[in-house]
Motif scaffolding. Structure first.
Motif, PDB file in Angstrom:
ATOM      1  N   MET A   1       2.832  14.219  11.864  1.00  0.00           N
ATOM      2  CA  MET A   1       3.300  13.696  12.907  1.00  0.00           C
ATOM      3  C   MET A   1       2.481  12.548  13.501  1.00  0.00           C
ATOM      4  N   ASP A   2       1.176  13.013  13.449  1.00  0.00           N
ATOM      5  CA  ASP A   2       0.057  11.834  13.992  1.00  0.00           C
ATOM      6  C   ASP A   2       0.140  10.726  13.083  1.00  0.00           C
ATOM      7  N   VAL A   3       0.180  10.952  11.871  1.00  0.00           N
ATOM      8  CA  VAL A   3       0.341  10.001  10.643  1.00  0.00           C
ATOM      9  C   VAL A   3       1.473   8.973  10.918  1.00  0.00           C
ATOM     10  N   ILE A   4       2.609   9.702  11.109  1.00  0.00           N
ATOM     11  CA  ILE A   4       4.110   9.094  11.487  1.00  0.00           C
ATOM     12  C   ILE A   4       4.266   8.198  12.528  1.00  0.00           C
ATOM     13  N   LYS A   5       3.213   8.562  13.578  1.00  0.00           N
ATOM     14  CA  LYS A   5       3.041   7.781  14.797  1.00  0.00           C
ATOM     15  C   LYS A   5       2.442   6.470  14.498  1.00  0.00           C
ATOM     16  N   GLN A   6       1.375   6.604  13.662  1.00  0.00           N
ATOM     17  CA  GLN A   6       0.372   5.363  13.259  1.00  0.00           C
ATOM     18  C   GLN A   6       1.261   4.532  12.503  1.00  0.00           C
ATOM     19  N   LEU A   7       2.411   5.121  11.487  1.00  0.00           N
ATOM     20  CA  LEU A   7       3.019   4.261  10.793  1.00  0.00           C
ATOM     21  C   LEU A   7       4.113   3.511  11.567  1.00  0.00           C
ATOM     22  N   ARG A   8       4.511   3.952  12.524  1.00  0.00           N
ATOM     23  CA  ARG A   8       5.549   3.248  13.490  1.00  0.00           C
ATOM     24  C   ARG A   8       4.929   2.058  14.200  1.00  0.00           C
ATOM     25  N   GLN A   9       3.618   2.309  14.563  1.00  0.00           N
ATOM     26  CA  GLN A   9       2.743   1.167  15.014  1.00  0.00           C
ATOM     27  C   GLN A   9       2.429   0.222  13.871  1.00  0.00           C
ATOM     28  N   ARG A  10       2.030   0.434  12.875  1.00  0.00           N
ATOM     29  CA  ARG A  10       1.922  -0.431  11.821  1.00  0.00           C
ATOM     30  C   ARG A  10       3.094  -1.138  11.472  1.00  0.00           C
ATOM     31  N   ARG A  11       4.177  -0.572  11.404  1.00  0.00           N
ATOM     32  CA  ARG A  11       5.285  -1.241  10.961  1.00  0.00           C
ATOM     33  C   ARG A  11       5.681  -2.346  12.050  1.00  0.00           C
ATOM     34  N   LYS A  12       5.515  -1.972  13.393  1.00  0.00           N
ATOM     35  CA  LYS A  12       5.897  -2.849  14.583  1.00  0.00           C
ATOM     36  C   LYS A  12       5.010  -3.992  14.473  1.00  0.00           C
TER      37      LYS A  12
ATOM     38  N   CYS B   1       6.595   1.462  -3.340  1.00  0.00           N
ATOM     39  CA  CYS B   1       5.236   1.492  -3.696  1.00  0.00           C
ATOM     40  C   CYS B   1       4.525   0.474  -4.127  1.00  0.00           C
ATOM     41  N   SER B   2       4.053  -0.247  -3.191  1.00  0.00           N
ATOM     42  CA  SER B   2       3.181  -1.504  -3.576  1.00  0.00           C
ATOM     43  C   SER B   2       2.255  -1.559  -2.238  1.00  0.00           C
ATOM     44  N   MET B   3       0.756  -1.610  -2.762  1.00  0.00           N
ATOM     45  CA  MET B   3      -0.127  -1.639  -1.609  1.00  0.00           C
ATOM     46  C   MET B   3      -0.352  -3.347  -1.199  1.00  0.00           C
ATOM     47  N   ASP B   4      -0.525  -3.119  -0.011  1.00  0.00           N
ATOM     48  CA  ASP B   4      -0.941  -4.655   0.681  1.00  0.00           C
ATOM     49  C   ASP B   4      -2.401  -4.570   0.830  1.00  0.00           C
ATOM     50  N   MET B   5      -2.839  -5.308  -0.123  1.00  0.00           N
ATOM     51  CA  MET B   5      -4.447  -5.160  -0.447  1.00  0.00           C
ATOM     52  C   MET B   5      -5.355  -5.926   0.809  1.00  0.00           C
ATOM     53  N   GLN B   6      -4.602  -6.599   1.973  1.00  0.00           N
ATOM     54  CA  GLN B   6      -5.045  -7.219   2.977  1.00  0.00           C
ATOM     55  C   GLN B   6      -5.213  -6.085   4.011  1.00  0.00           C
ATOM     56  N   ASN B   7      -4.241  -5.430   4.410  1.00  0.00           N
ATOM     57  CA  ASN B   7      -4.315  -4.386   5.219  1.00  0.00           C
ATOM     58  C   ASN B   7      -4.339  -3.001   4.842  1.00  0.00           C
ATOM     59  N   LEU B   8      -4.558  -2.754   3.398  1.00  0.00           N
ATOM     60  CA  LEU B   8      -4.902  -1.541   2.631  1.00  0.00           C
ATOM     61  C   LEU B   8      -3.894  -0.322   3.116  1.00  0.00           C
ATOM     62  N   TYR B   9      -2.516  -0.886   3.210  1.00  0.00           N
ATOM     63  CA  TYR B   9      -1.441   0.411   3.186  1.00  0.00           C
ATOM     64  C   TYR B   9      -0.168  -0.104   2.469  1.00  0.00           C
ATOM     65  N   CYS B  10       0.507   0.703   2.231  1.00  0.00           N
ATOM     66  CA  CYS B  10       1.756   0.692   1.321  1.00  0.00           C
ATOM     67  C   CYS B  10       2.973  -0.152   2.158  1.00  0.00           C
ATOM     68  N   ARG B  11       3.255  -1.219   1.480  1.00  0.00           N
ATOM     69  CA  ARG B  11       4.301  -2.228   1.836  1.00  0.00           C
ATOM     70  C   ARG B  11       5.544  -1.322   2.288  1.00  0.00           C
ATOM     71  N   GLY B  12       5.907  -0.160   1.800  1.00  0.00           N
ATOM     72  CA  GLY B  12       6.983   0.483   2.059  1.00  0.00           C
ATOM     73  C   GLY B  12       7.020   1.441   3.041  1.00  0.00           C
ATOM     74  N   CYS B  13       5.890   2.282   3.016  1.00  0.00           N
ATOM     75  CA  CYS B  13       6.025   3.442   4.027  1.00  0.00           C
ATOM     76  C   CYS B  13       4.865   3.209   4.975  1.00  0.00           C
ATOM     77  N   PHE B  14       3.837   2.171   4.809  1.00  0.00           N
ATOM     78  CA  PHE B  14       2.818   1.996   5.782  1.00  0.00           C
ATOM     79  C   PHE B  14       1.744   2.807   5.620  1.00  0.00           C
ATOM     80  N   ARG B  15       1.659   3.835   4.759  1.00  0.00           N
ATOM     81  CA  ARG B  15       0.432   4.701   4.587  1.00  0.00           C
ATOM     82  C   ARG B  15      -0.524   4.061   3.978  1.00  0.00           C
ATOM     83  N   THR B  16      -1.945   4.703   4.193  1.00  0.00           N
ATOM     84  CA  THR B  16      -2.850   4.275   3.458  1.00  0.00           C
ATOM     85  C   THR B  16      -2.955   5.207   2.125  1.00  0.00           C
ATOM     86  N   ARG B  17      -4.004   4.766   1.383  1.00  0.00           N
ATOM     87  CA  ARG B  17      -4.039   5.545   0.215  1.00  0.00           C
ATOM     88  C   ARG B  17      -4.610   7.240   0.611  1.00  0.00           C
TER      89      ARG B  17
END
Length: 73
Positions: free
Chosen positions: A53-64, A22-38
């Motif tokens: 499920m919509d969020v999970i699809k977005q997380l996959r794209q952010r991770r990629k 649990c660490s926020m990437d302040m440049q991209n504004l999402y968590c470095r672990g799960c890639f979710r926004t606050r």
């Protein structure tokens, strides 16, 4: 208008994608672990399975995108 997916609606509540890193990437504004926004982290328990499920699809794209930016496989 978007149609609801009855298969997603009838699933048990989807678990959080939290990885425990649990660490926020302040440049991209999402968590470095799960890639979710606050907002996605805070609202997870209130979301429907379809919204999750919509969020999970977005997380996959952010991770990629993150891997591509770092030249990782």
């Amino acid at each position: 208008m978007r149609r609801k997916n009855p298969r997603v609606k009838n699933l048990p509540d989807l678990p959080s994608p939290c990885t425990g890193i649990c660490s926020m990437d302040m440049q991209n504004l999402y968590c470095r672990g799960c890639f979710r926004t606050r907002n996605e982290i805070g609202g997870w328990v209130l979301m429907s399975n379809e919204e999750k499920m919509d969020v999970i699809k977005q997380l996959r794209q952010r991770r990629k995108e993150s891997r591509l930016a770092k030249n990782l496989p």
